[in-house]
Design a protein around this motif. Structure first.
Motif, PDB file in Angstrom:
ATOM      1  N   UNK A 182      10.754 -73.215  12.971  1.00  0.00           N
ATOM      2  CA  UNK A 182       9.370 -73.682  13.078  1.00  0.00           C
ATOM      3  C   UNK A 182       9.218 -75.098  12.528  1.00  0.00           C
ATOM      4  N   UNK A 183       9.823 -75.353  11.369  1.00  0.00           N
ATOM      5  CA  UNK A 183       9.738 -76.683  10.783  1.00  0.00           C
ATOM      6  C   UNK A 183      10.447 -77.703  11.676  1.00  0.00           C
ATOM      7  N   UNK A 184      11.594 -77.291  12.252  1.00  0.00           N
ATOM      8  CA  UNK A 184      12.294 -78.180  13.183  1.00  0.00           C
ATOM      9  C   UNK A 184      11.448 -78.510  14.398  1.00  0.00           C
ATOM     10  N   UNK A 185      10.698 -77.505  14.896  1.00  0.00           N
ATOM     11  CA  UNK A 185       9.791 -77.746  16.019  1.00  0.00           C
ATOM     12  C   UNK A 185       8.711 -78.745  15.627  1.00  0.00           C
ATOM     13  N   UNK A 186       8.208 -78.609  14.388  1.00  0.00           N
ATOM     14  CA  UNK A 186       7.194 -79.556  13.921  1.00  0.00           C
ATOM     15  C   UNK A 186       7.729 -80.965  13.819  1.00  0.00           C
ATOM     16  N   UNK A 187       8.947 -81.115  13.313  1.00  0.00           N
ATOM     17  CA  UNK A 187       9.556 -82.444  13.200  1.00  0.00           C
ATOM     18  C   UNK A 187       9.770 -83.045  14.587  1.00  0.00           C
ATOM     19  N   UNK A 188      10.247 -82.216  15.529  1.00  0.00           N
ATOM     20  CA  UNK A 188      10.444 -82.690  16.902  1.00  0.00           C
ATOM     21  C   UNK A 188       9.117 -83.108  17.514  1.00  0.00           C
ATOM     22  N   UNK A 189       8.071 -82.309  17.288  1.00  0.00           N
ATOM     23  CA  UNK A 189       6.759 -82.641  17.837  1.00  0.00           C
ATOM     24  C   UNK A 189       6.230 -83.945  17.255  1.00  0.00           C
ATOM     25  N   UNK A 190       6.432 -84.141  15.943  1.00  0.00           N
ATOM     26  CA  UNK A 190       5.950 -85.371  15.304  1.00  0.00           C
ATOM     27  C   UNK A 190       6.658 -86.604  15.864  1.00  0.00           C
ATOM     28  N   UNK A 191       7.948 -86.445  16.188  1.00  0.00           N
ATOM     29  CA  UNK A 191       8.695 -87.595  16.711  1.00  0.00           C
ATOM     30  C   UNK A 191       8.394 -87.863  18.181  1.00  0.00           C
ATOM     31  N   UNK A 192       8.007 -86.810  18.922  1.00  0.00           N
ATOM     32  CA  UNK A 192       7.755 -86.979  20.354  1.00  0.00           C
ATOM     33  C   UNK A 192       6.285 -87.291  20.673  1.00  0.00           C
ATOM     34  N   UNK A 193       5.374 -86.802  19.849  1.00  0.00           N
ATOM     35  CA  UNK A 193       3.953 -87.040  20.127  1.00  0.00           C
ATOM     36  C   UNK A 193       3.616 -88.515  19.903  1.00  0.00           C
ATOM     37  N   UNK A 194       2.801 -89.050  20.759  1.00  0.00           N
ATOM     38  CA  UNK A 194       2.385 -90.434  20.594  1.00  0.00           C
ATOM     39  C   UNK A 194       1.398 -90.587  19.444  1.00  0.00           C
ATOM     40  N   UNK A 195       1.031 -91.825  19.159  1.00  0.00           N
ATOM     41  CA  UNK A 195       0.081 -92.109  18.081  1.00  0.00           C
ATOM     42  C   UNK A 195      -1.055 -92.971  18.626  1.00  0.00           C
ATOM     43  N   UNK A 196      -2.256 -92.585  18.280  1.00  0.00           N
ATOM     44  CA  UNK A 196      -3.440 -93.358  18.622  1.00  0.00           C
ATOM     45  C   UNK A 196      -4.295 -93.493  17.379  1.00  0.00           C
ATOM     46  N   UNK A 534       4.359 -76.089   4.964  1.00  0.00           N
ATOM     47  CA  UNK A 534       5.215 -76.715   5.990  1.00  0.00           C
ATOM     48  C   UNK A 534       5.122 -76.024   7.339  1.00  0.00           C
ATOM     49  N   UNK A 535       5.015 -74.695   7.309  1.00  0.00           N
ATOM     50  CA  UNK A 535       4.904 -73.946   8.565  1.00  0.00           C
ATOM     51  C   UNK A 535       3.565 -74.228   9.243  1.00  0.00           C
ATOM     52  N   UNK A 536       2.485 -74.300   8.463  1.00  0.00           N
ATOM     53  CA  UNK A 536       1.167 -74.565   9.028  1.00  0.00           C
ATOM     54  C   UNK A 536       1.100 -75.965   9.634  1.00  0.00           C
ATOM     55  N   UNK A 537       1.625 -76.958   8.916  1.00  0.00           N
ATOM     56  CA  UNK A 537       1.621 -78.332   9.432  1.00  0.00           C
ATOM     57  C   UNK A 537       2.489 -78.429  10.688  1.00  0.00           C
ATOM     58  N   UNK A 538       3.626 -77.733  10.690  1.00  0.00           N
ATOM     59  CA  UNK A 538       4.486 -77.727  11.879  1.00  0.00           C
ATOM     60  C   UNK A 538       3.755 -77.129  13.076  1.00  0.00           C
ATOM     61  N   UNK A 539       2.966 -76.073  12.837  1.00  0.00           N
ATOM     62  CA  UNK A 539       2.193 -75.479  13.926  1.00  0.00           C
ATOM     63  C   UNK A 539       1.161 -76.432  14.492  1.00  0.00           C
ATOM     64  N   UNK A 540       0.505 -77.202  13.613  1.00  0.00           N
ATOM     65  CA  UNK A 540      -0.485 -78.182  14.082  1.00  0.00           C
ATOM     66  C   UNK A 540       0.180 -79.266  14.918  1.00  0.00           C
ATOM     67  N   UNK A 541       1.308 -79.788  14.449  1.00  0.00           N
ATOM     68  CA  UNK A 541       2.007 -80.832  15.196  1.00  0.00           C
ATOM     69  C   UNK A 541       2.521 -80.310  16.532  1.00  0.00           C
ATOM     70  N   UNK A 542       3.032 -79.069  16.529  1.00  0.00           N
ATOM     71  CA  UNK A 542       3.542 -78.482  17.769  1.00  0.00           C
ATOM     72  C   UNK A 542       2.412 -78.299  18.786  1.00  0.00           C
ATOM     73  N   UNK A 543       1.228 -77.889  18.306  1.00  0.00           N
ATOM     74  CA  UNK A 543       0.095 -77.711  19.220  1.00  0.00           C
ATOM     75  C   UNK A 543      -0.306 -79.034  19.854  1.00  0.00           C
TER      76      UNK A 543
END
Length: 677
Positions: A182-196, A534-543
């Protein structure tokens, strides 16, 4: 809910806030968590009644047992909004009302749960307990059947959860696998999601700044603008176009301070386009207009300015998303770095010796030229105030433009000597030469400034800003000492807001940790309560990543809310487990009982919060895109955060809690303290 919202509205009124998209977004965000305190208390009272206690005693014991954990939970949610109050500049004015709306509502919710909820429980629950037998008889009919079906499902869910937690307690290492995934998914999402900086809103507005070749008269500019408008109408279907407005030339000098415009000469203009209701995405039309302008008007400079009120506010006066300023007295060097942005102009060269022989001064020649060309208003303005309506107008006398079409005609301009005498033609002592010069001169803190402006298309703001900073760092190395390059606009605001939010979130985490240290009277148990973050933040980033939503300041506020709510749920679980440990249960028994007992309030709180933000996450309606990232982050974060509170927190408690039972005298003293609290 209604009373807490009314209290929040009163608080917003007292600080001078208004109803707007941000304050209403804060109130809608608060609806989901307002039931948290009351819900936990009612559930605990019902649990006390199920243990055989009289209703009044169950209300007192149930309210007392959760009073301090609820206080810590409410305080934690309020503290995590601290980063919003550390924002500076435009971002603070935009987002602070949202945070205040939530904080006011949460404080009112806690006070009402301490006063109104126990009172209503004492009025309603006795009748419900007396009617329990008749309800059992009617459980097969109507709503009672649905009610008992849900109760049965929750009881079975608690049994299943208890079995899973019990199994994991004997194989604790296995919990690390899904956690790491789950944390790995969050890290991947943070690196792939754009920033505005702020989500793009489709207000159906387009604002084009147009600059025709410098030196064009206003009537020539009007012809080009008319051609551009015709092409725009060809690009945008008639059913999607409401109206088009042109503003040609620089604003009236009197109104210059009140008119937000970048036009500085008759060769500049703006085109405002309002799309009709139900139009196609504005960004698509913007891209088509850019292509059309490049193909059909290659000599015309164009950029899109912030059109709607939100974009103009977030731009903080910048004409575009990026505004790069080259500042310093090394003007030639900065010009080279900006690719020598110059325009062709004509200059009148005066032969001072011959002019003096004729009795003409430089001032005489300048006065005649300024009057003829209509530029005298910028040097010696002349105003007339209309007494009827109170409006002021600038008055100038100039040669009619049709009578002045060439430089030869300008050289025939008569110049009257200030000392007296007959007028002398300008060509007698002056000539016209062509030279290169900037179309406008800007200064920042008295330093000559050259400005480059740009927008973003089909990419997120963060990635473009990252690449732009690399280029600017290279250019800074080529500048002479005393010169500098600054990045302004939304890009600079985004970077400063992200830095302030992340730094403030770290400070908030420290404060929440210290509050929990006071609550648990332990330095280790607070780590248990925050172990699910960490799990909750990863879930937010993944969403955000899975829904194609770039990271933005509203999304970060959603993550902040997730941190607060997840911490509140974890505090409930760990507080109950601590109380059971002090009563003599083993660490595993306390963890298992806390997980199953707190299943209902944790799940109900999470469901209430998720259901409350679903309309926000859908982003429907005008301006709905602004708060949609907040709702999506909350939903994703609470889904994984709830699992963390119900599975990860109990397992971490069993690891951190002391395996050896404490001394009986110490336990009795701690239990007495806990009961007092």
């Amino acid at each position: 809910i209604p009373l807490a919202l009314l209290c929040s509205i009163v608080g917003l009124y007292l600080i001078g806030a208004t109803f707007n998209l941000m304050t209403l977004g804060g109130l809608s965000l608060a609806i989901g968590i307002l039931v948290d305190n009351a819900l936990v208390e009612i559930e605990n009272i019902k649990r006390q009644i199920s243990l055989g206690k009289p209703v009044q005693q169950a209300i007192i014991d149930g309210a007392r047992q959760v009073a301090f954990p609820e206080f810590v939970s409410t305080l934690s949610i309020c503290i995590v909004f601290l980063p919003i109050f550390l924002l500076s500049g435009t971002a603070s004015y935009v987002f602070r009302p949202l945070a205040l709306a939530v904080v006011f509502a949460m404080l009112a919710s806690y006070l009402l749960s301490r006063t109104l909820v126990p009172t209503l429980a004492s009025l309603m629950l006795p009748a419900e307990v007396r009617d329990e037998t008749s309800r059992e008889k009617r459980k097969g009919f109507g709503l009672f059947r649905i009610h008992h079906g849900i109760e049965s499902f929750v009881d079975k869910l608690a049994v299943v959860q208890g079995g899973i937690v019990s199994w994991l307690l004997s194989r604790r290492i296995l919990i690390a696998v899904p956690l790491l995934l789950a944390v790995g998914l969050g890290v991947l999402a943070a690196s792939r999601a754009g920033r505005e900086f702020f989500p793009k809103t489709d207000a159906g507005l387009m604002r084009l700044f147009v600059r025709v070749p410098t030196g064009a008269r206003i009537e020539e500019t009007a012809k080009v603008m008319a051609d551009i408008q015709r092409e725009i109408r060809a690009v945008i279907p008639k059913k999607d176009l409401l109206f088009v407005v042109e503003n040609i030339g620089a604003p009236n000098p009197i109104n210059l301070a009140w008119v937000e415009s970048t036009a500085i000469s008759p060769s500049d203009g703006e085109i405002l386009v309002q799309l009709a209701e139900g139009h196609q995405p504005t960004d698509g039309y913007l891209a088509q207009v850019r292509v059309m302008m490049r193909e059909k008007f290659p000599t015309v400079q164009l950029f899109f300015r912030p059109a709607d009120a939100t974009s103009q506010t977030l731009a903080s006066g910048a004409p575009t998303t990026f505004e790069v300023r080259f500042m310093g007295r090394d003007v030639p060097g900065n010009l080279a770095l900006t690719r020598e942005l110059k325009e062709r102009v004509s200059k009148v060269s005066v032969d001072r010796t011959r002019a003096a022989y004729l009795g003409i001064t430089e001032q005489d020649a300048a006065t005649a030229l300024l009057a003829a060309l209509g530029s005298g208003g910028t040097v010696a303005p002349n105003y007339w105030a209309d007494p009827a309506i109170g409006a002021s107008y600038d008055v100038q006398i100039l040669v009619p433009p049709p009578d002045l079409k060439s430089s030869e005609q300008l050289l025939n301009l008569p110049v009257r000597p200030s000392a007296g005498g007959d007028p002398v033609l300008l060509r007698t002592f002056a000539s016209i030469i062509e030279q290169r010069s900037p179309a406008s001169v800007s200064r920042t803190t008295l330093l000559p400034t050259l400005t480059l402006v740009a927008n973003v298309q089909d990419r997120d703001l963060g990635s473009v800003t990252k690449e732009l900073n690399v280029i600017l760092n290279e250019l800074r190395g080529k500048q002479k000492p005393g010169n500098k390059i600054e990045l302004n606009g939304q890009a600079a605001l985004m970077e400063s807001s992200y830095t302030e939010l992340i730094g403030g979130l770290g400070l908030a985490a420290v404060l929440v940790f210290l509050v929990m240290v006071v609550n648990f009277q332990s330095w280790s148990l607070p780590f248990v309560a925050i172990s699910g973050l960490p799990l909750a933040v990863a879930g937010a980033l993944a969403a955000l990543w899975l829904t194609g939503t770039p990271l933005s300041v509203p999304a970060l506020m959603g993550i902040i809310m997730v941190v607060g709510v997840s911490t509140a749920n974890s505090v409930l679980v760990s507080s109950f487990a601590r109380d059971r440990l002090l009563e003599g249960a083993t660490a595993s028994e306390a963890a298992l009982e806390a997980a199953t007992t707190r299943l209902r309030p944790v799940v109900m709180t999470a469901l209430a919060m998720i259901l409350g933000v679903i309309p926000m996450a859908l982003g429907h309606g005008e301006g709905g895109e602004q708060n949609a990232p907040l709702g999506r982050a909350v939903i994703g974060g609470l889904i994984l955060g709830t699992f963390a509170s119900l599975f990860n927190v109990p397992l971490m408690f069993s690891l951190f809690a002391r395996v050896r039972k404490p001394d009986e005298s110490i336990r009795e003293e701690e239990l007495a303290d806990a009961t007092t609290i």
